[in-house]
Design a protein around this motif. Structure first.
Motif, mmCIF file in Angstrom:
data_model
loop_
_atom_site.group_PDB
_atom_site.id
_atom_site.type_symbol
_atom_site.label_atom_id
_atom_site.label_comp_id
_atom_site.label_asym_id
_atom_site.label_seq_id
_atom_site.Cartn_x
_atom_site.Cartn_y
_atom_site.Cartn_z
ATOM 1 N N ARG A 27 0.840 -1.184 0.000
ATOM 2 C CA ARG A 27 0.000 0.000 0.000
ATOM 3 C C ARG A 27 0.880 1.241 0.000
ATOM 4 O O ARG A 27 1.981 1.251 0.560
ATOM 5 C CB ARG A 27 -0.894 0.041 1.257
ATOM 6 C CG ARG A 27 -1.688 -1.221 1.528
ATOM 7 C CD ARG A 27 -2.683 -1.513 0.437
ATOM 8 N NE ARG A 27 -3.689 -0.459 0.283
ATOM 9 C CZ ARG A 27 -4.576 -0.424 -0.710
ATOM 10 N NH1 ARG A 27 -4.570 -1.380 -1.638
ATOM 11 N NH2 ARG A 27 -5.441 0.541 -0.790
ATOM 12 N N VAL A 28 0.385 2.303 -0.630
ATOM 13 C CA VAL A 28 1.058 3.590 -0.556
ATOM 14 C C VAL A 28 0.857 4.140 0.849
ATOM 15 O O VAL A 28 -0.269 4.201 1.355
ATOM 16 C CB VAL A 28 0.482 4.584 -1.594
ATOM 17 C CG1 VAL A 28 1.167 5.938 -1.459
ATOM 18 C CG2 VAL A 28 0.647 4.040 -2.998
ATOM 19 N N GLY A 35 9.683 17.779 -6.982
ATOM 20 C CA GLY A 35 10.038 18.551 -8.163
ATOM 21 C C GLY A 35 9.300 18.043 -9.385
ATOM 22 O O GLY A 35 8.068 18.165 -9.476
ATOM 23 N N PRO A 36 9.994 17.447 -10.361
ATOM 24 C CA PRO A 36 9.320 16.953 -11.570
ATOM 25 C C PRO A 36 8.527 15.667 -11.346
ATOM 26 O O PRO A 36 7.797 15.223 -12.228
ATOM 27 C CB PRO A 36 10.481 16.710 -12.538
ATOM 28 C CG PRO A 36 11.649 16.439 -11.652
ATOM 29 C CD PRO A 36 11.447 17.300 -10.449
ATOM 30 N N VAL A 37 8.679 15.051 -10.178
ATOM 31 C CA VAL A 37 7.960 13.806 -9.877
ATOM 32 C C VAL A 37 7.314 13.923 -8.500
ATOM 33 O O VAL A 37 7.623 14.815 -7.711
ATOM 34 C CB VAL A 37 8.919 12.585 -9.883
ATOM 35 C CG1 VAL A 37 9.580 12.426 -11.237
ATOM 36 C CG2 VAL A 37 9.958 12.712 -8.770
ATOM 37 N N TRP A 38 6.393 12.999 -8.248
ATOM 38 C CA TRP A 38 5.881 12.799 -6.897
ATOM 39 C C TRP A 38 6.616 11.613 -6.293
ATOM 40 O O TRP A 38 6.767 10.575 -6.932
ATOM 41 C CB TRP A 38 4.379 12.493 -6.917
ATOM 42 C CG TRP A 38 3.535 13.645 -7.309
ATOM 43 C CD1 TRP A 38 3.024 13.910 -8.539
ATOM 44 C CD2 TRP A 38 3.085 14.704 -6.458
ATOM 45 N NE1 TRP A 38 2.293 15.057 -8.541
ATOM 46 C CE2 TRP A 38 2.309 15.575 -7.263
ATOM 47 C CE3 TRP A 38 3.257 15.014 -5.114
ATOM 48 C CZ2 TRP A 38 1.703 16.726 -6.759
ATOM 49 C CZ3 TRP A 38 2.665 16.153 -4.608
ATOM 50 C CH2 TRP A 38 1.896 16.998 -5.425
ATOM 51 N N ARG A 39 7.098 11.748 -5.065
ATOM 52 C CA ARG A 39 7.700 10.639 -4.349
ATOM 53 C C ARG A 39 6.609 9.861 -3.639
ATOM 54 O O ARG A 39 5.632 10.438 -3.168
ATOM 55 C CB ARG A 39 8.685 11.130 -3.286
ATOM 56 C CG ARG A 39 9.851 11.934 -3.808
ATOM 57 C CD ARG A 39 10.585 12.533 -2.619
ATOM 58 N NE ARG A 39 11.753 13.303 -3.017
ATOM 59 C CZ ARG A 39 12.410 14.103 -2.197
ATOM 60 N NH1 ARG A 39 12.008 14.239 -0.939
ATOM 61 N NH2 ARG A 39 13.464 14.758 -2.620
ATOM 62 N N ALA A 40 6.799 8.565 -3.543
ATOM 63 C CA ALA A 40 5.850 7.723 -2.801
ATOM 64 C C ALA A 40 6.628 6.699 -1.988
ATOM 65 O O ALA A 40 7.609 6.131 -2.473
ATOM 66 C CB ALA A 40 4.891 7.016 -3.747
ATOM 67 N N VAL A 41 6.188 6.492 -0.775
ATOM 68 C CA VAL A 41 6.737 5.430 0.070
ATOM 69 C C VAL A 41 5.721 4.311 0.127
ATOM 70 O O VAL A 41 4.526 4.549 0.352
ATOM 71 C CB VAL A 41 7.058 5.946 1.480
ATOM 72 C CG1 VAL A 41 7.364 4.796 2.423
ATOM 73 C CG2 VAL A 41 8.247 6.889 1.433
ATOM 74 N N HIS A 48 5.972 0.336 9.440
ATOM 75 C CA HIS A 48 5.975 1.705 9.957
ATOM 76 C C HIS A 48 6.629 2.627 8.948
ATOM 77 O O HIS A 48 7.836 2.723 8.842
ATOM 78 C CB HIS A 48 6.632 1.744 11.321
ATOM 79 C CG HIS A 48 5.831 0.962 12.307
ATOM 80 N ND1 HIS A 48 4.689 1.465 12.896
ATOM 81 C CD2 HIS A 48 5.931 -0.310 12.732
ATOM 82 C CE1 HIS A 48 4.148 0.533 13.661
ATOM 83 N NE2 HIS A 48 4.881 -0.537 13.577
ATOM 84 N N LEU A 49 5.795 3.269 8.215
ATOM 85 C CA LEU A 49 6.014 4.136 7.072
ATOM 86 C C LEU A 49 6.192 3.335 5.805
ATOM 87 O O LEU A 49 5.351 3.394 4.939
ATOM 88 C CB LEU A 49 7.171 5.117 7.269
ATOM 89 C CG LEU A 49 7.113 6.282 6.252
ATOM 90 C CD1 LEU A 49 5.765 6.959 6.295
ATOM 91 C CD2 LEU A 49 8.190 7.291 6.513
ATOM 92 N N GLY A 50 7.251 2.555 5.635
ATOM 93 C CA GLY A 50 7.341 1.843 4.374
ATOM 94 C C GLY A 50 8.588 1.016 4.187
ATOM 95 O O GLY A 50 9.464 0.999 5.038
ATOM 96 N N GLU A 51 8.650 0.325 3.035
ATOM 97 C CA GLU A 51 9.750 -0.580 2.727
ATOM 98 C C GLU A 51 10.546 -0.173 1.502
ATOM 99 O O GLU A 51 11.720 -0.499 1.393
ATOM 100 C CB GLU A 51 9.212 -1.996 2.535
ATOM 101 C CG GLU A 51 8.547 -2.556 3.782
ATOM 102 C CD GLU A 51 8.014 -3.954 3.557
ATOM 103 O OE1 GLU A 51 8.799 -4.845 3.203
ATOM 104 O OE2 GLU A 51 6.806 -4.145 3.735
ATOM 105 N N PHE A 52 9.915 0.493 0.522
ATOM 106 C CA PHE A 52 10.667 0.970 -0.632
ATOM 107 C C PHE A 52 9.963 2.192 -1.214
ATOM 108 O O PHE A 52 8.859 2.561 -0.806
ATOM 109 C CB PHE A 52 10.851 -0.126 -1.687
ATOM 110 C CG PHE A 52 9.590 -0.580 -2.363
ATOM 111 C CD1 PHE A 52 9.133 0.042 -3.517
ATOM 112 C CD2 PHE A 52 8.876 -1.660 -1.856
ATOM 113 C CE1 PHE A 52 7.984 -0.386 -4.158
ATOM 114 C CE2 PHE A 52 7.732 -2.105 -2.496
ATOM 115 C CZ PHE A 52 7.273 -1.461 -3.642
#
Length: 231
Positions: A27-28, A35-41, A48-52
């Motif tokens: 899950r996101v 900047g030119p992209v959106w980051r997603a975790v 707890h928050l994320g893996e990649f």
């Protein structure tokens, strides 16, 4: 055009559902402007928050794993800020002293230490870390914080560049306060040392009584009259 965080969230989640089976495994957890992209975790439920990390191009909507522009504070900056502003003040409140990586909790009969360590694979984008808990007593012991707080798993916490760390800090503090501190204080049985049952304790007490009685007889009869059997 992916021009909002909500649209980026949906684009990455749709990509995850198509790429990974069964849908819902990943899950996101959060998105941020890069900047030119959106980051997603991205992470599994319960992490707890994320893996990649993934990115979604704002113009084309193409989603890719990994590389994101290095804009703003790094993950290490976020980790250090989290420790300085949230975690260390809580450690002080719990009675720990020390700084940097090592903190000590002194109690009347012994002391316990908490030593933080980071993964060798950390990058500008992500920092993974954990801590070792140890007690200098007899017998002493050492255990990984994640193993005593996350159902025996060697859990590592993650902080990602540009993303909030409140959830990470809260879970880390809970692990220390509710699991590490009671073990250090002896309020719970140390890892790997089972609690003796009543039958074991009773047998141990009977054995001690028998030895005490034997020694008492020997002291009264003297060496010339010692008729005690061999043990």
């Amino acid at each position: 055009m992916i021009d909002t965080a909500e649209a980026a969230f949906a684009a990455v989640q749709n990509w995850l559902d198509m790429r990974y089976e069964p849908a819902g495994d990943f899950r996101v957890r959060a998105v941020a402007d890069g900047g030119p992209v959106w980051r997603a975790v991205v992470g599994r439920p319960g992490t707890h928050l994320g893996e990649f990390c993934a990115r979604v191009d704002k113009v084309t909507g193409v989603v890719e794993v990994g590389f994101v522009p290095q804009i703003g504070p790094s993950a290490r900056d976020g980790y250090m800020r989290m420790m300085r502003t949230t975690v260390v003040p809580e450690l002080r409140r719990l009675g720990f002293t020390g700084s940097g990586r090592r903190f000590t909790l002194q109690i009347p009969k012994h002391s316990g230490t908490l030593v933080f360590q980071q993964s060798q694979g950390n990058t500008w984008m992500g920092v993974k870390f954990t801590a070792d808990v140890s007690v200098a007593s007899s017998p002493g012991w050492t255990a990984r914080l994640g193993s005593i707080s996350h159902h025996g798993c060697d859990h590592w916490w993650s902080v990602w560049a540009g993303f909030p760390s409140d959830e990470v800090a809260a879970d880390l503090i809970t692990a220390i306060r509710d699991h590490a501190v009671p073990l250090i204080k002896g309020e719970r049985n140390p890892p790997g040392i089972p609690t003796a049952g009543s039958d074991v304790a009773s047998f141990g007490q009977r054995l001690r009584d028998a030895v005490s009685h034997c020694l008492h007889r020997r002291s009264r009869s003297g060496p010339d009259h010692d008729k005690s059997p061999n043990w």
